[in-house]
Design an enzyme around this catalytic site. Sequence first.
Site, PDB file in Angstrom:
ATOM      1  CD  GLU A 121      -3.105  -1.014   2.124  1.00 20.64           C
ATOM      2  OE1 GLU A 121      -3.074  -0.062   2.931  1.00 20.64           O
ATOM      3  OE2 GLU A 121      -3.949  -1.915   2.172  1.00 20.64           O
ATOM      4  CG  HIS A 239      -9.133   7.357   1.953  1.00 16.57           C
ATOM      5  ND1 HIS A 239      -9.153   7.126   0.596  1.00 16.57           N
ATOM      6  CD2 HIS A 239      -8.534   6.279   2.505  1.00 16.57           C
ATOM      7  CE1 HIS A 239      -8.594   5.957   0.350  1.00 16.57           C
ATOM      8  NE2 HIS A 239      -8.205   5.419   1.490  1.00 16.57           N
ATOM      9  NE  ARG A 290      -4.595   6.152   3.340  1.00 15.78           N
ATOM     10  CZ  ARG A 290      -5.230   5.373   4.209  1.00 15.78           C
ATOM     11  NH1 ARG A 290      -5.634   5.873   5.354  1.00 15.78           N
ATOM     12  NH2 ARG A 290      -5.465   4.110   3.926  1.00 15.78           N
ATOM     13  CG  HIS A 351     -10.170   7.592   5.979  1.00 15.86           C
ATOM     14  ND1 HIS A 351     -11.216   6.708   5.857  1.00 15.86           N
ATOM     15  CD2 HIS A 351      -9.042   6.836   6.098  1.00 15.86           C
ATOM     16  CE1 HIS A 351     -10.752   5.475   5.885  1.00 15.86           C
ATOM     17  NE2 HIS A 351      -9.444   5.519   6.052  1.00 15.86           N
ATOM     18  NE  ARG A 386      -5.062   5.873   9.268  1.00 15.31           N
ATOM     19  CZ  ARG A 386      -5.518   4.916   8.456  1.00 15.31           C
ATOM     20  NH1 ARG A 386      -5.014   3.699   8.516  1.00 15.31           N
ATOM     21  NH2 ARG A 386      -6.467   5.180   7.588  1.00 15.31           N
TER      22      ARG A 386
END
Length: 538
Positions: A121, A239, A290, A351, A386
Amino acid sequence: MKHSKYSVVIIGSGAAGLYLALSVAKKCHLKDGILVVTKTHLNECNSRLAQGGIVSVMPEINSGDTVTSHVMDTIKAGCGLNDFNVVKFISENSSLVIDNLISLGVEFDRKENGELSFTLEAAHSMPRILHAGGDSTGRVIEDKLAELVRKSDAIEVYEESIAVELLCDNKKICRGALIYNTALNSYEAVYSNAVVLATGGIGQVYEYTTNPNVATADGIALAYLAGAEVSDMEFVQFHPTALRISPKITSNKNMPLISEAVRGEGAKLLNINKEPFMEKYHKRAELAPRDIVARAIFTEMEKTNAKNVFLDISGIGLEKFKKRFPSITSICIEAGVDLNEGLIPVSPAAHYFMGGVKVNLNMETSIENLYAIGEVSRTGLHGANRLASNSLLECVVCAYKLSNTLVLKKLDAPKSFDGKVKSMLELYDSDMLNDIIETGILRRMLKKTMWENAGIIRTQSGLNNALRIIDDIQLITRNSRVFTAKDGYELRNSIIASKLIVEAALRRNNSIGAHYREDAPELPEVCQNNSSQQKVTL
């Protein structure tokens, strides 16, 4: 008013709360039992919506991965504002909790030869993400934990109940919580010397969010009202790819998530003119952190006057996509998205929350007997942003750590209280409850204000405007602490959290990680944390 007592009270029923309940029940016999309090039902929480997966550092079976590598990835994504000891502890214990989840019956996806399947990811230096049910990791974990909690004789569950106050005495020691049962329209004072906040995030303070309806910042507000320290409230992660559809098509009030793992499998982002754009913004393109991807999408939408961009899945192949992402496939079909065209309309949405109730490595807050785990807590793992799939890991590792902390405590429920606790109970047992009939209107006003002024791109003028509107909303509620219904408490909690976020964003007059000030300089990726304690008046 009903009165009861428990050895441990856990407020929230996501992965963190349920894993803690099971861990404590297994490690010791508690005289007064364990209580889990949830606003709706056990299965409605942010954990259940986690599609991407859970990090697991397992060098012994995942050749090339190391704790050092995961720690470096996490700190880089967090722009250096992470707590190194916390990051290291959580990474080192990731394989332990994964093994334990497997022993509890959680079935992670495996290769044809039976080995665990690790995927890649964004911002990870190598594949280390485990999935379950393809793209239903959170749901699989949550469902198994909920099943085991229901079977446990040591754990009682209060559903359709919201904690509205922490019962702290004059010595600033937490002695329990006041619970409002929405179905029975009644209060219950629950006494305990171990109260755990596991209430999840704050997504519902924003107009567009992937979070379920229950994510109204309840735990942060409870802690703040009790005088606990909160920290890093400016860091809200948006997000990049939530499904952008008309709210008339879906019954959900949150935007369905299109997992980051889709980009990990090779999907590309195109603007409304079907032009690729990510390489203009970052060398890692779709696999950039992100915050960068979310701002890039937001900027492209502004440039093209569009409500969305597209996620092009044609490079993955439709059959492979359907097999790898069955839940996302179902979500798209339900929303009327024609996957044969290979384009999924997406846009950013609130998010995940990196800030929260400040805790130490034992999950202790600044208030004795009060603990916090999961998204409601600020452990120091995430820093300013994060890293993908670290959230579920944080939930279970911190719950594991807290279970070890609680085993060493005297967990008999308190037998007496001082005047402060009694006065608090009298406040809720009086005729002073506030009835706000405009709750829905005020919530919508608050959410819109936060999205437009304290969202992906911020300015001092926008944040000051948000503060003025929040103060006006607060005045309409008469600055009340007690209400006649759950909606009132959720509004109260959302107002508190929103104000904390805005004031923190005003204090941090630079751009770093998920906090982006258009009118302020951008700091280098690794810098010294200068976050300060949060102050807000209610």
